[in-house]
Design a protein around this motif. Sequence first.
Motif, PDB file in Angstrom:
ATOM      1  N   ALA A   1       2.956  82.117   5.495  1.00  0.00           N
ATOM      2  CA  ALA A   1       3.287  82.532   6.880  1.00  0.00           C
ATOM      3  C   ALA A   1       3.061  84.098   7.032  1.00  0.00           C
ATOM      4  CB  ALA A   1       4.080  82.470   7.743  1.00  0.00           C
ATOM      5  N   THR A   2       3.884  84.412   5.515  1.00  0.00           N
ATOM      6  CA  THR A   2       4.936  85.370   5.331  1.00  0.00           C
ATOM      7  C   THR A   2       3.533  86.386   4.144  1.00  0.00           C
ATOM      8  OG1 THR A   2       5.903  84.500   3.572  1.00  0.00           O
ATOM      9  CG2 THR A   2       7.682  84.779   4.866  1.00  0.00           C
ATOM     10  N   GLY A   3       3.206  86.290   3.872  1.00  0.00           N
ATOM     11  CA  GLY A   3       2.008  86.937   3.037  1.00  0.00           C
ATOM     12  C   GLY A   3       1.132  87.724   4.066  1.00  0.00           C
ATOM     13  N   ARG A   4       0.442  88.946   3.357  1.00  0.00           N
ATOM     14  CA  ARG A   4      -0.777  89.482   3.597  1.00  0.00           C
ATOM     15  C   ARG A   4      -1.378  88.536   4.392  1.00  0.00           C
ATOM     16  NH1 ARG A   4      -2.898  93.776  -0.573  1.00  0.00           N
ATOM     17  NH2 ARG A   4      -1.274  94.040  -0.812  1.00  0.00           N
ATOM     18  N   LEU A   5      -2.016  87.579   4.858  1.00  0.00           N
ATOM     19  CA  LEU A   5      -3.149  87.138   5.493  1.00  0.00           C
ATOM     20  C   LEU A   5      -2.401  86.507   6.188  1.00  0.00           C
ATOM     21  CD1 LEU A   5      -5.856  86.330   6.112  1.00  0.00           C
ATOM     22  CD2 LEU A   5      -5.349  84.537   4.784  1.00  0.00           C
ATOM     23  N   GLY A   6      -0.843  86.210   6.391  1.00  0.00           N
ATOM     24  CA  GLY A   6      -0.284  85.025   7.141  1.00  0.00           C
ATOM     25  C   GLY A   6       0.565  86.614   8.212  1.00  0.00           C
ATOM     26  N   ARG A   7       0.263  87.041   7.985  1.00  0.00           N
ATOM     27  CA  ARG A   7       1.701  88.401   8.794  1.00  0.00           C
ATOM     28  C   ARG A   7       0.848  88.759  10.420  1.00  0.00           C
ATOM     29  NH1 ARG A   7       3.613  90.636   4.543  1.00  0.00           N
ATOM     30  NH2 ARG A   7       1.777  91.981   3.967  1.00  0.00           N
ATOM     31  N   VAL A   8      -1.366  88.445   9.532  1.00  0.00           N
ATOM     32  CA  VAL A   8      -1.759  88.602  11.047  1.00  0.00           C
ATOM     33  C   VAL A   8      -2.770  87.381  11.415  1.00  0.00           C
ATOM     34  CG1 VAL A   8      -2.719  91.036   9.754  1.00  0.00           C
ATOM     35  CG2 VAL A   8      -3.009  88.870   9.134  1.00  0.00           C
ATOM     36  N   VAL A   9      -2.335  86.508  10.858  1.00  0.00           N
ATOM     37  CA  VAL A   9      -2.428  85.171  11.223  1.00  0.00           C
ATOM     38  C   VAL A   9      -1.659  84.745  12.256  1.00  0.00           C
ATOM     39  CG1 VAL A   9      -3.201  82.391  10.362  1.00  0.00           C
ATOM     40  CG2 VAL A   9      -4.224  84.113   9.910  1.00  0.00           C
ATOM     41  N   VAL A  10      -0.440  84.488  12.143  1.00  0.00           N
ATOM     42  CA  VAL A  10       0.687  84.319  13.176  1.00  0.00           C
ATOM     43  C   VAL A  10       0.091  84.844  14.364  1.00  0.00           C
ATOM     44  CG1 VAL A  10       3.569  83.698  13.585  1.00  0.00           C
ATOM     45  CG2 VAL A  10       1.992  83.456  11.268  1.00  0.00           C
TER      46      VAL A  10
ATOM     47  N   GLU B   1      -1.672  84.965  20.113  1.00  0.00           N
ATOM     48  CA  GLU B   1      -2.555  85.239  20.975  1.00  0.00           C
ATOM     49  C   GLU B   1      -3.716  84.235  21.644  1.00  0.00           C
ATOM     50  OE1 GLU B   1      -4.288  88.997  19.222  1.00  0.00           O
ATOM     51  OE2 GLU B   1      -2.714  90.075  18.950  1.00  0.00           O
ATOM     52  N   ASP B   2      -4.414  83.427  20.805  1.00  0.00           N
ATOM     53  CA  ASP B   2      -4.840  82.620  21.319  1.00  0.00           C
ATOM     54  C   ASP B   2      -4.323  81.225  22.228  1.00  0.00           C
ATOM     55  OD1 ASP B   2      -7.213  84.563  20.670  1.00  0.00           O
ATOM     56  OD2 ASP B   2      -8.219  83.085  19.430  1.00  0.00           O
ATOM     57  N   GLY B   3      -3.267  81.423  22.626  1.00  0.00           N
ATOM     58  CA  GLY B   3      -2.584  80.512  23.034  1.00  0.00           C
ATOM     59  C   GLY B   3      -1.830  80.215  22.545  1.00  0.00           C
ATOM     60  N   HIS B   4      -2.320  79.990  21.438  1.00  0.00           N
ATOM     61  CA  HIS B   4      -1.708  78.460  19.978  1.00  0.00           C
ATOM     62  C   HIS B   4       0.600  78.725  19.817  1.00  0.00           C
ATOM     63  CE1 HIS B   4      -5.657  77.410  19.423  1.00  0.00           C
ATOM     64  NE2 HIS B   4      -5.531  78.499  18.639  1.00  0.00           N
TER      65      HIS B   4
ATOM     66  N   ARG C   1     -11.949  84.693  11.980  1.00  0.00           N
ATOM     67  CA  ARG C   1     -12.522  84.219  12.029  1.00  0.00           C
ATOM     68  C   ARG C   1     -12.092  82.754  11.832  1.00  0.00           C
ATOM     69  NH1 ARG C   1     -17.383  83.537  12.802  1.00  0.00           N
ATOM     70  NH2 ARG C   1     -18.438  82.160  11.666  1.00  0.00           N
ATOM     71  N   LEU C   2     -10.420  82.498  11.191  1.00  0.00           N
ATOM     72  CA  LEU C   2      -9.659  81.256  10.331  1.00  0.00           C
ATOM     73  C   LEU C   2      -9.367  80.701  11.614  1.00  0.00           C
ATOM     74  CD1 LEU C   2      -7.170  82.426   7.510  1.00  0.00           C
ATOM     75  CD2 LEU C   2      -9.386  80.769   7.685  1.00  0.00           C
ATOM     76  N   VAL C   3      -9.002  81.379  12.668  1.00  0.00           N
ATOM     77  CA  VAL C   3      -8.399  81.070  13.729  1.00  0.00           C
ATOM     78  C   VAL C   3      -9.891  80.515  14.700  1.00  0.00           C
ATOM     79  CG1 VAL C   3      -6.805  81.575  16.189  1.00  0.00           C
ATOM     80  CG2 VAL C   3      -6.063  82.297  14.124  1.00  0.00           C
ATOM     81  N   ALA C   4     -11.047  80.668  14.596  1.00  0.00           N
ATOM     82  CA  ALA C   4     -12.158  80.461  15.667  1.00  0.00           C
ATOM     83  C   ALA C   4     -12.478  79.157  14.816  1.00  0.00           C
ATOM     84  CB  ALA C   4     -12.822  81.368  15.012  1.00  0.00           C
ATOM     85  N   ARG C   5     -12.180  79.154  13.382  1.00  0.00           N
ATOM     86  CA  ARG C   5     -12.909  78.013  12.413  1.00  0.00           C
ATOM     87  C   ARG C   5     -12.116  77.237  12.928  1.00  0.00           C
ATOM     88  NH1 ARG C   5     -15.800  74.977  11.868  1.00  0.00           N
ATOM     89  NH2 ARG C   5     -17.382  76.880  11.668  1.00  0.00           N
ATOM     90  N   LEU C   6     -10.609  76.903  13.286  1.00  0.00           N
ATOM     91  CA  LEU C   6      -9.836  75.970  13.086  1.00  0.00           C
ATOM     92  C   LEU C   6      -9.637  75.197  14.351  1.00  0.00           C
ATOM     93  CD1 LEU C   6      -6.950  74.489  12.545  1.00  0.00           C
ATOM     94  CD2 LEU C   6      -6.004  75.993  13.956  1.00  0.00           C
ATOM     95  N   ALA C   7     -10.285  76.143  15.795  1.00  0.00           N
ATOM     96  CA  ALA C   7     -10.779  75.889  17.052  1.00  0.00           C
ATOM     97  C   ALA C   7     -11.737  75.000  17.031  1.00  0.00           C
ATOM     98  CB  ALA C   7     -10.821  77.416  18.082  1.00  0.00           C
TER      99      ALA C   7
END
Length: 259
Positions: A8-17, A22-25, A174-180
């Motif tokens: 979660a602290t990496g380049r991608l994680g910092r925008v995924v969290v 925002e999507d309510g998770h 895209r990751l968050v949409a794939r998870l959902a």
Amino acid sequence: MKVLVTGATGRLGRVVVPRLREDGHTVRATSRRPRTDPGVEWVAADLATGDGLADAVDGVDGILHLASAPNRGTHEVDVLGTRRLVVAAGQAGVRHLVYVSIVGVDRVPIPYYRHKLAAEQVVAAGPVPWSVLRATQFPEFLDDLLRMSSRFGPTIGDRAILAQPVDPAEVAARLVARLAAGPLRGIEEYGGPEVLRFDEAVRAWRAARHSRRPLLPVRLPGRLGRTLRDGGLVTTALPKGTRTWADYLADTYGGTTRR
């Protein structure tokens, strides 16, 4: 959902969290050291040893597995650590694990990619319903590569190598949409909006930086060079991202009008 994010602290994680929030998770994130952050539940966990993983996966519905160690300890973290995570997640009854990988891990002959491919196989063989999202390279990676290639004056590289930079925020979405969407039990690829030759990327980079450094073409030999010139790092998969290399350069350097 309650979602665990590794890396979660990496380049991608910092925008995924923030995208998950925002999507309510509800977000739980791992770190090797204790952290505090309002709105995110941080847990100490170490993929290389397995310490804390049982607590990290307890009670979560899904996992976005972003953690990686590209420079050292790659096998221990990416392959064995992924196995430890998958086993713990299976015991906890996690319903969906999404693993982020890289376009070309099955084609480009470099050791890091072999480890990423092995981690994909661990996820696919495990007890947790799964999805793999392979993304093309981030523009920050290409920027760093060009900086390193220019250390001695001219920018050195194989002009015919192909790249397809994709914005990390678009990969996060895209990751968050794939998870959902639920387990794909397969591999999805996601790339940027345009395929660039190395020399095209260099010209735009030089213009944005107002640099006069020339390109010194050096043909990368062997199978690696052939694979990269033949498009080993790019994908035709749809949909694609929308933010271009020029957009990144404008954000980072002010584009070609910066003074």
